[in-house]
Design a protein around this motif. Structure first.
Motif, PDB file in Angstrom:
ATOM      1  N   LYS A 356       0.810  -1.220   0.000  1.00  0.00           N
ATOM      2  CA  LYS A 356       0.000   0.000   0.000  1.00  0.00           C
ATOM      3  C   LYS A 356       0.844   1.270   0.000  1.00  0.00           C
ATOM      4  O   LYS A 356       0.342   2.349  -0.300  1.00  0.00           O
ATOM      5  CB  LYS A 356      -0.953  -0.006   1.188  1.00  0.00           C
ATOM      6  N   GLU A 357       2.121   1.134   0.331  1.00  0.00           N
ATOM      7  CA  GLU A 357       3.000   2.295   0.276  1.00  0.00           C
ATOM      8  C   GLU A 357       3.147   2.811  -1.148  1.00  0.00           C
ATOM      9  O   GLU A 357       3.321   4.020  -1.371  1.00  0.00           O
ATOM     10  CB  GLU A 357       4.375   1.929   0.845  1.00  0.00           C
ATOM     11  N   TYR A 358       3.059   1.888  -2.131  1.00  0.00           N
ATOM     12  CA  TYR A 358       3.309   2.254  -3.514  1.00  0.00           C
ATOM     13  C   TYR A 358       2.133   2.015  -4.460  1.00  0.00           C
ATOM     14  O   TYR A 358       2.067   2.643  -5.526  1.00  0.00           O
ATOM     15  CB  TYR A 358       4.518   1.480  -4.040  1.00  0.00           C
ATOM     16  N   PHE A 359       1.243   1.119  -4.113  1.00  0.00           N
ATOM     17  CA  PHE A 359       0.113   0.841  -5.020  1.00  0.00           C
ATOM     18  C   PHE A 359      -1.032   0.163  -4.268  1.00  0.00           C
ATOM     19  O   PHE A 359      -0.819  -0.463  -3.234  1.00  0.00           O
ATOM     20  CB  PHE A 359       0.553  -0.033  -6.197  1.00  0.00           C
ATOM     21  N   GLU A 360      -2.227   0.308  -4.843  1.00  0.00           N
ATOM     22  CA  GLU A 360      -3.415  -0.369  -4.321  1.00  0.00           C
ATOM     23  C   GLU A 360      -4.236  -0.911  -5.476  1.00  0.00           C
ATOM     24  O   GLU A 360      -4.225  -0.345  -6.582  1.00  0.00           O
ATOM     25  CB  GLU A 360      -4.263   0.585  -3.468  1.00  0.00           C
ATOM     26  N   GLN A 373      -3.415   0.793  -8.921  1.00  0.00           N
ATOM     27  CA  GLN A 373      -3.204   2.226  -9.043  1.00  0.00           C
ATOM     28  C   GLN A 373      -1.923   2.583  -8.322  1.00  0.00           C
ATOM     29  O   GLN A 373      -1.764   2.307  -7.129  1.00  0.00           O
ATOM     30  CB  GLN A 373      -4.385   2.974  -8.424  1.00  0.00           C
ATOM     31  N   LEU A 374      -0.998   3.189  -9.036  1.00  0.00           N
ATOM     32  CA  LEU A 374       0.264   3.585  -8.428  1.00  0.00           C
ATOM     33  C   LEU A 374       0.103   4.855  -7.604  1.00  0.00           C
ATOM     34  O   LEU A 374      -0.742   5.711  -7.912  1.00  0.00           O
ATOM     35  CB  LEU A 374       1.316   3.812  -9.506  1.00  0.00           C
ATOM     36  N   SER A 375       0.907   4.982  -6.577  1.00  0.00           N
ATOM     37  CA  SER A 375       0.882   6.173  -5.735  1.00  0.00           C
ATOM     38  C   SER A 375       1.376   7.389  -6.507  1.00  0.00           C
ATOM     39  O   SER A 375       2.085   7.260  -7.519  1.00  0.00           O
ATOM     40  CB  SER A 375       1.763   5.959  -4.505  1.00  0.00           C
ATOM     41  N   ASP A 376       1.014   8.572  -6.011  1.00  0.00           N
ATOM     42  CA  ASP A 376       1.466   9.809  -6.631  1.00  0.00           C
ATOM     43  C   ASP A 376       2.992   9.852  -6.670  1.00  0.00           C
ATOM     44  O   ASP A 376       3.665   9.431  -5.727  1.00  0.00           O
ATOM     45  CB  ASP A 376       0.949  11.009  -5.840  1.00  0.00           C
ATOM     46  N   ASN A 400      -1.158   5.952 -14.993  1.00  0.00           N
ATOM     47  CA  ASN A 400      -0.674   5.659 -13.650  1.00  0.00           C
ATOM     48  C   ASN A 400      -1.253   4.344 -13.110  1.00  0.00           C
ATOM     49  O   ASN A 400      -1.236   4.092 -11.907  1.00  0.00           O
ATOM     50  CB  ASN A 400      -1.027   6.814 -12.703  1.00  0.00           C
ATOM     51  N   CYS A 425       8.843  -0.113  -7.737  1.00  0.00           N
ATOM     52  CA  CYS A 425       8.353   1.169  -7.209  1.00  0.00           C
ATOM     53  C   CYS A 425       9.335   1.751  -6.189  1.00  0.00           C
ATOM     54  O   CYS A 425       9.643   2.954  -6.207  1.00  0.00           O
ATOM     55  CB  CYS A 425       6.983   0.999  -6.563  1.00  0.00           C
ATOM     56  N   LYS A 429      11.445   5.276  -6.593  1.00  0.00           N
ATOM     57  CA  LYS A 429      11.251   6.367  -5.634  1.00  0.00           C
ATOM     58  C   LYS A 429      12.591   6.908  -5.107  1.00  0.00           C
ATOM     59  O   LYS A 429      12.638   7.994  -4.531  1.00  0.00           O
ATOM     60  CB  LYS A 429      10.419   5.879  -4.445  1.00  0.00           C
TER      61      LYS A 429
END
Length: 430
Positions: A356-360, A373-376, A400, A425, A429
């Motif tokens: 969840k730090e990088y995608f959900e 869905q990738l994080s901002d 994204n 991811c 980052k």
């Protein structure tokens, strides 16, 4: 206008002026030629010497063929080498119609057209565009949709796709769909409903499907004339309880005189025969009868004849043989079980909190795919390239969003996909 097209138009206008108004200019002008060469060939059927057919015949009356090909096919040559009708083979059309009723019990007693055979789903969508889409017509789709609609509808027929937000709060964004359907005042509306959805792998819950039907019915009651194209490519691959088991075509086909349901489906994904290229187009509308459907079938077959002539005979023959086999149901259940295990493996893998730090995950419950869905701050294309180059994992980047085709991955390999995404991811980052 050709008199044969005018004749079909008269039938449609008499039976449903609303359906006639839904037709594109191409749809109004198309017809299946019953005269000319086809008509003369039909009249000559059964003659002792038939020199009308545009195919070569052996001296014994069977289709001419090369033994290098025929020896590889354990079927009657008459089911393989001749042309199939532009409508499709009558036997598989009848069988598929029966199967639609079996898969959708709520259609019992509802009169539908006889399915017309297309060269699978892409061709079916294209033929629906031919029949109903003028260049000025917008086609309503969700913001997550099969990219081939751009080629088949926008590039081919000049119809822009107008999008609404698909998901909200873990389910369908019904308010966005309703707003989009009612946008622009009363008139002709064309909407594509694709469930299980490609790319998200989502099918509405029973309650969501009822809500969609209510929204469409209310729009129809206001006077909108709605062409509802149901893209049922992944029909039947539902993996959760409480998810709509029947195609949304079933309630649409009996909903309202202002709603024409156009079912585009086929064996491609349902029966794991991607290269066979056999699909179907079926029509349903409240009050529809044999005359109205017959005219629509003839126009559809005319569009197909003018486009590809006909779908492959051998594919139709092989499928019909499979559908009538005693082993068909058991074998199909076995393949479903494999797909379900892969889906379950995705669910299990995504329990990992660190992801969840990088995608959900975007909502998913069915079909061949799911998406994350990738994080901002993360760029889908960068992650995709990194996954290929460093982790030997191939995914599809949609902005994204990353699409995972779990249907193509052994259950034992599923966890590695999400671990790879996580690591890529994390590296991106840095």
């Amino acid at each position: 206008m050709n008199p044969q097209a005018a004749e079909l138009n008269n039938i449609i206008q008499e039976k449903s002026a609303i359906v006639f108004d839904m037709l594109s200019e191409r749809g109004k002008n198309i017809f299946f030629p019953k005269k000319g060469i086809l008509g003369q060939t039909a009249e000559a059927k059964g003659t002792k010497i038939n020199a009308t057919i545009g195919a070569a015949i052996e001296d014994d009356g069977t289709p001419m063929r090369l033994e290098a090909i025929a020896s590889k096919i354990n079927m009657d040559p008459g089911l393989v080498f001749p042309y199939a009708p532009s409508f499709g083979r009558p036997d598989i059309r009848s069988k598929w119609k029966n199967m639609i009723y079996e898969k959708n019990p709520s259609l019992s007693g509802v009169e539908l057209s006889l399915p017309v055979v297309t060269n699978a789903l892409t061709h079916g969508i294209s033929m629906a565009g031919y029949m109903f889409c003028n260049p000025e017509d917008e086609v309503i789709v969700p913001d997550l949709f099969w990219g081939n609609y751009n080629l088949t509808l926008t590039s081919m027929y000049g119809c822009p796709l107008t999008k609404y937000n698909l998901f909200k709060s873990g389910g369908l964004d019904l308010e966005a769909f309703e707003a989009k359907l009612n946008e622009g005042g009363i008139g002709k509306k064309i909407v594509i409903l694709n469930f299980p959805n490609n790319p998200s792998g989502y099918t509405p819950t029973d309650e969501e499907q009822e809500a969609i039907i209510t929204i469409i019915k209310e729009a129809a009651e206001k006077g909108n004339k709605i062409v509802a194209i149901t893209d049922d490519a992944y029909f039947g691959l539902v993996y959760e309880e409480g998810i709509a088991q029947e195609s949304i075509f079933a309630p649409l086909a009996q909903l309202h005189e202002n709603v024409l349901a156009v079912k585009v489906d086929g064996a491609t994904k349902e029966d794991y025969v991607w290269g066979f290229r056999v699909g179907f187009m079926t029509y349903g509308i409240k009050g529809g009868d044999a005359a109205l459907y017959g005219a629509l079938e003839s126009k559809t077959a005319g569009a197909i004849r003018g486009n590809i002539s006909n779908a492959a005979n051998i594919s139709q023959s092989l499928l019909l043989s499979a559908f009538e086999s005693e082993e068909y149901t058991t074998q199909k259940e076995a393949k479903y079980d494999i797909m379900k295990r892969r889906y379950d493996a995705v669910k299990e893998a995504l329990k990992e909190e660190k992801y969840k730090e990088y995608f959900e995950a975007i909502p998913y419950n069915s079909g061949y795919f799911m998406c994350v869905q990738l994080s901002d701050g993360l760029v889908g294309e960068e992650i995709r390239q990194l996954l290929i180059q460093k982790y030997s994992i191939g995914l599809i980047s949609l902005g994204n969003v990353l699409r995972v085709a779990f249907a193509a991955v052994a259950a034992s390999d599923v966890k590695a996909i999400f671990e790879g995404i996580y690591e890529a991811c994390k590296e991106s980052k840095k």
